[in-house]
Design a protein around this motif. Sequence first.
Motif, short mmCIF file in Angstrom:
data_model
loop_
_atom_site.label_atom_id
_atom_site.label_comp_id
_atom_site.label_asym_id
_atom_site.label_seq_id
_atom_site.Cartn_x
_atom_site.Cartn_y
_atom_site.Cartn_z
N MET A 1 -24.40 -6.24 9.72
CA MET A 1 -25.37 -6.99 10.45
C MET A 1 -24.73 -8.07 11.32
SD MET A 1 -28.59 -8.86 8.77
CE MET A 1 -29.75 -9.76 9.68
N PHE A 2 -23.80 -8.85 10.75
CA PHE A 2 -23.13 -9.92 11.50
C PHE A 2 -21.71 -9.54 11.89
CE2 PHE A 2 -26.33 -12.28 9.02
CZ PHE A 2 -27.02 -12.85 10.07
N ARG A 3 -21.43 -8.27 12.00
CA ARG A 3 -20.08 -7.83 12.30
C ARG A 3 -19.60 -8.37 13.65
NH1 ARG A 3 -19.69 -1.64 11.25
NH2 ARG A 3 -21.40 -2.18 9.89
N ASN A 4 -20.41 -8.22 14.65
CA ASN A 4 -20.05 -8.68 16.00
C ASN A 4 -20.94 -9.87 16.37
OD1 ASN A 4 -18.16 -6.64 16.31
ND2 ASN A 4 -19.72 -5.19 16.99
N ALA A 5 -20.89 -10.89 15.57
CA ALA A 5 -21.80 -12.01 15.75
C ALA A 5 -21.53 -12.82 17.01
CB ALA A 5 -21.74 -12.92 14.53
N LEU A 6 -20.28 -13.02 17.37
CA LEU A 6 -19.96 -13.87 18.51
C LEU A 6 -19.03 -13.13 19.46
CD1 LEU A 6 -20.56 -16.70 19.56
CD2 LEU A 6 -18.49 -17.47 18.48
N GLU A 7 -19.59 -12.60 20.50
CA GLU A 7 -18.82 -11.89 21.52
C GLU A 7 -18.77 -12.74 22.78
OE1 GLU A 7 -20.21 -7.94 22.12
OE2 GLU A 7 -20.08 -7.42 20.00
N PRO A 8 -17.87 -12.43 23.72
CA PRO A 8 -17.75 -13.25 24.93
C PRO A 8 -19.06 -13.37 25.72
CG PRO A 8 -15.87 -11.81 24.73
CD PRO A 8 -16.81 -11.44 23.64
N TRP A 9 -19.86 -12.32 25.79
CA TRP A 9 -21.09 -12.44 26.56
C TRP A 9 -22.10 -13.36 25.88
CZ3 TRP A 9 -25.92 -10.91 24.94
CH2 TRP A 9 -25.98 -10.10 23.82
#
Length: 98
Positions: A1-9
């Motif tokens: 669920m929070f695997r990709n919580a903060l990406e550049p976009w």
Amino acid sequence: MFRNALEPWHLVLLVLVIVLVFGSKKLPDMARSLGKSARILKSEAKAMKDEAKSNTTANSAAPAGEEQQSPAQRTIQAAPGDVTSSRPVNEPTDTTQR
């Protein structure tokens, strides 16, 4: 669920929302006041550390049986070298010392 919580976009979107909410004219003033507050906090922390250090050396160097004099009045400045907003501060006296 929070695997990709903060990406550049996500960061780009966050910055865009902040600029829209506060406006581009307010952001430099906010950053300036934040920096000024950080300088005040840093100078006060340094003053407290120096004061504690001088009190430690003064307490160990004072002869037993003699009362110590109260410390000199301090002046708080909003920024280093800023004399327009400086104000004197009366230090509370410690009545528990003998």
